[in-house]
Design a protein around this motif. Structure first.
Motif, PDB file in Angstrom:
ATOM      1  N   ASP A  67      -1.328  -9.928   1.777  1.00 26.99           N
ATOM      2  CA  ASP A  67      -1.213  -8.789   0.862  1.00 26.99           C
ATOM      3  C   ASP A  67       0.115  -8.841   0.115  1.00 26.99           C
ATOM      4  O   ASP A  67       0.187  -8.645  -1.101  1.00 26.99           O
ATOM      5  CB  ASP A  67      -1.281  -7.465   1.644  1.00 26.99           C
ATOM      6  CG  ASP A  67      -2.639  -7.183   2.250  1.00 26.99           C
ATOM      7  OD1 ASP A  67      -3.636  -7.775   1.792  1.00 26.99           O
ATOM      8  OD2 ASP A  67      -2.698  -6.356   3.181  1.00 26.99           O
ATOM      9  N   TRP A  93       0.810  -1.218   0.000  1.00 26.29           N
ATOM     10  CA  TRP A  93       0.000   0.000   0.000  1.00 26.29           C
ATOM     11  C   TRP A  93       0.847   1.274   0.000  1.00 26.29           C
ATOM     12  O   TRP A  93       0.531   2.229  -0.690  1.00 26.29           O
ATOM     13  CB  TRP A  93      -0.932   0.004   1.234  1.00 26.29           C
ATOM     14  CG  TRP A  93      -1.658  -1.274   1.416  1.00 26.29           C
ATOM     15  CD1 TRP A  93      -1.388  -2.271   2.312  1.00 26.29           C
ATOM     16  CD2 TRP A  93      -2.769  -1.738   0.655  1.00 26.29           C
ATOM     17  NE1 TRP A  93      -2.256  -3.309   2.169  1.00 26.29           N
ATOM     18  CE2 TRP A  93      -3.127  -3.014   1.148  1.00 26.29           C
ATOM     19  CE3 TRP A  93      -3.519  -1.203  -0.404  1.00 26.29           C
ATOM     20  CZ2 TRP A  93      -4.180  -3.753   0.640  1.00 26.29           C
ATOM     21  CZ3 TRP A  93      -4.570  -1.944  -0.910  1.00 26.29           C
ATOM     22  CH2 TRP A  93      -4.889  -3.199  -0.392  1.00 26.29           C
ATOM     23  N   ARG A 141      -6.854   4.152   5.378  1.00 26.76           N
ATOM     24  CA  ARG A 141      -5.941   4.850   4.470  1.00 26.76           C
ATOM     25  C   ARG A 141      -6.215   6.342   4.440  1.00 26.76           C
ATOM     26  O   ARG A 141      -7.354   6.798   4.508  1.00 26.76           O
ATOM     27  CB  ARG A 141      -6.015   4.246   3.078  1.00 26.76           C
ATOM     28  CG  ARG A 141      -5.610   2.785   3.033  1.00 26.76           C
ATOM     29  CD  ARG A 141      -5.466   2.273   1.638  1.00 26.76           C
ATOM     30  NE  ARG A 141      -4.368   2.959   0.935  1.00 26.76           N
ATOM     31  CZ  ARG A 141      -4.110   2.822  -0.356  1.00 26.76           C
ATOM     32  NH1 ARG A 141      -4.870   2.051  -1.101  1.00 26.76           N
ATOM     33  NH2 ARG A 141      -3.102   3.468  -0.903  1.00 26.76           N
ATOM     34  N   ASP A 162       1.243   3.740   2.228  1.00 28.66           N
ATOM     35  CA  ASP A 162       0.449   4.909   2.589  1.00 28.66           C
ATOM     36  C   ASP A 162       1.001   5.471   3.905  1.00 28.66           C
ATOM     37  O   ASP A 162       0.749   4.930   4.985  1.00 28.66           O
ATOM     38  CB  ASP A 162      -1.027   4.513   2.741  1.00 28.66           C
ATOM     39  CG  ASP A 162      -1.942   5.701   2.974  1.00 28.66           C
ATOM     40  OD1 ASP A 162      -1.431   6.772   3.370  1.00 28.66           O
ATOM     41  OD2 ASP A 162      -3.157   5.559   2.770  1.00 28.66           O
TER      42      ASP A 162
END
Length: 497
Positions: free
Chosen positions: A386, A351, A490, A353
């Motif tokens: 993930d 991700w 997020r 983030d």
């Protein structure tokens, strides 16, 4: 019998382990040190406290009476990566606290690099995403904010190092070196040309004079100052903790994968002599360099894994010890629809983030302590899925098995859930101290304790095999809930840092 002493300087503790020439563990000592949180998202360590804790367990292990000092053939070192230290060359005094790999204080600097169009060239050279995780922007932050630091660095008065360099410099009395693996995590090192990158140093305004010499992972890293133990034991192997674990798990063939469950969770796949450029926001990194040959790995880094269990213990008081998490979680058959996304310092791979924050969702009046503890354990397995999914796509391989290690891998409930949610068997080795073992193997190769990697591979043995047992529909439903929870975490503090 010949022995190898492995030093493992981790994020929350310093450890020392004594292995014999069969790879058996004879002694293990550990000492925790202070975690410093100056403000939200910032994490620091006191470099002197780190050093003192490492020296303490080194002495305790070496003087345990298990092995005579003259039977210790070499020392191997492994360490938390990316953590950044700057110290005075003449005095050894740090100019400020170490900025830990988890620290997010340079998120805005990373944004500026992206705005300058530098993300792709940096990634092409270093294999890394532009992120506050890595050492480069942490070092720039120190040079920008400690009065006179950049000018002193240009005059050769200040040295930069990741934790391995700091430990080696102090153990040897002034040798300023690092290894391929740690250099590859700084965001300053060209992993294809095997050199500090002049352009990146210029972009970040970092003087090359302060950088350590980069060496192969098994070789000469000086020797212990005799006054520490009474004997100048050679330091013969060094690697960052995750590459050391990959080596300790004997993942020597391309396509082999390990996952280390420590403070964070780190999945690495050996890709051999080829550095695979990720299309799924994973990292390309150096696995190790031996005998003039460099091998590469794909890596997915999860910032918070075992640290989530520590949070349950230390901040929420839901468990008395990390080991108790399995017993408490087993009181319920599932998490009752509860998901914990432990993005306490942002989300790592895939991700990336920096502005995500921890999220607990799915709570009802019937949610119990056991459901929350189980959700924390399951979050580690979800995060690993993930990464493993992205890794399989990048390498275009079907991963056959996952080798698990690290402290949390001792949790049978979590390991079974990991196998279930991945639909891949999980193997736990007989020795889960594979980070320290990898450093020992590297040192032992250089010191002649083991002739080659094949002889090490033959020593790997399994403790337990976890076979997937969850049906596909249930797996899909659970993972879908996880992805919804991630979306809610997020961008939580976008514009606040």
């Amino acid at each position: 019998m010949r022995y190898i002493l492995a030093l493992d300087q981790g994020t929350t503790s310093s450890r020392a382990a004594l292995f014999d020439s069969t790879g058996a563990l004879h002694a293990l000592r550990s000492r925790e040190f202070t975690q410093i949180y100056p403000q939200p998202g910032w994490v620091e360590h006191d470099p002197m406290e780190m050093l003192e804790s490492q020296l303490a367990v080194l002495r305790e292990t070496a003087k345990s009476g298990i092995a005579p000092l003259d039977s210790i053939a070499a020392i191997g070192i492994t360490n938390q990566r990316e953590t950044t230290i700057v110290w005075e060359k003449d005095t050894g005094k740090p100019v400020c606290n170490a900025i830990v790999w988890q620290c997010r204080r340079t998120a805005s600097e990373c944004e500026r690099l992206r705005e300058r169009g530098l993300e792709e060239p940096i990634r092409r050279k270093t294999g890394l995403i532009v992120d506050a995780y890595f050492s480069g922007t942490k070092l720039k932050w120190i040079l920008d904010r400690v009065p006179g630091a950049r000018e002193r660095a240009r005059r050769g008065e200040l040295l930069f190092g990741t934790v391995d360099s700091w430990i080696i410099w102090n153990l040897t009395g002034g040798l300023h070196v690092t290894d391929y693996t740690n250099a590859s995590r700084t965001m300053l090192y060209n992993i294809h040309e095997l050199r500090w990158d002049d352009e990146i140093l210029e972009w970040l305004d970092i003087p090359e004079e302060m950088l350590p010499e980069v060496r192969e992972n098994a070789g000469d890293f000086g020797a212990l100052r005799p006054e520490i133990l009474g004997r100048a034991i050679p330091i013969r192997g060094v690697a960052g903790d995750q590459q050391a674990a990959l080596f300790g798990q004997a993942c020597y063939e391309p396509g082999m994968v390990k996952s280390t469950y420590g403070t964070g969770c780190f999945v690495l796949m050996n890709t051999g002599a080829r550095g695979v450029h990720s299309q799924n926001r994973l990292l390309t990194t150096i696995a190790w360099g031996l005998n003039g040959r460099v091998e590469y790995a794909l890596e997915g880094s999860v910032f918070i894994a075992g640290a989530a269990i520590q949070w349950l213990r230390d901040e929420l008081g839901l468990i008395r010890s990390s080991a108790e998490s399995e017993e408490v979680a087993a009181r319920v058959p599932d998490s009752g629809g509860v998901y914990l996304v432990p993005a306490f310092s942002g989300l790592g791979a895939p991700w990336w983030d920096m502005y995500a924050r921890g999220t607990l969702v799915g709570l009802t009046r019937g949610t119990s302590r056991a459901h929350i503890v189980r959700a924390a354990l399951e979050s580690i397995a979800y995060e690993t899925r993930d990464v493993v999914t992205a890794m399989a796509r990048d390498a275009d391989v079907e991963i056959q098995v996952l080798r698990a290690d690290g402290g949390a891998s001792a949790n049978n409930l979590m390991m079974q859930f990991q196998a279930d949610i991945l639909d891949i068997p999980v193997e736990r080795p007989a020795c889960v101290e594979t980070t320290a073992l990898g450093a020992a193997y590297l040192a032992g190769l250089s010191a002649g304790v083991w002739p080659d990697q094949q002889s090490i591979s033959e020593k790997w043995s399994m403790d337990r095999f976890f076979q997937p047992a969850m049906d596909a529909e249930h797996r899909s439903r659970l993972y879908g809930g996880w992805l919804r929870a991630v979306e809610r975490s997020r961008g939580w503090i976008q514009g606040e840092e």
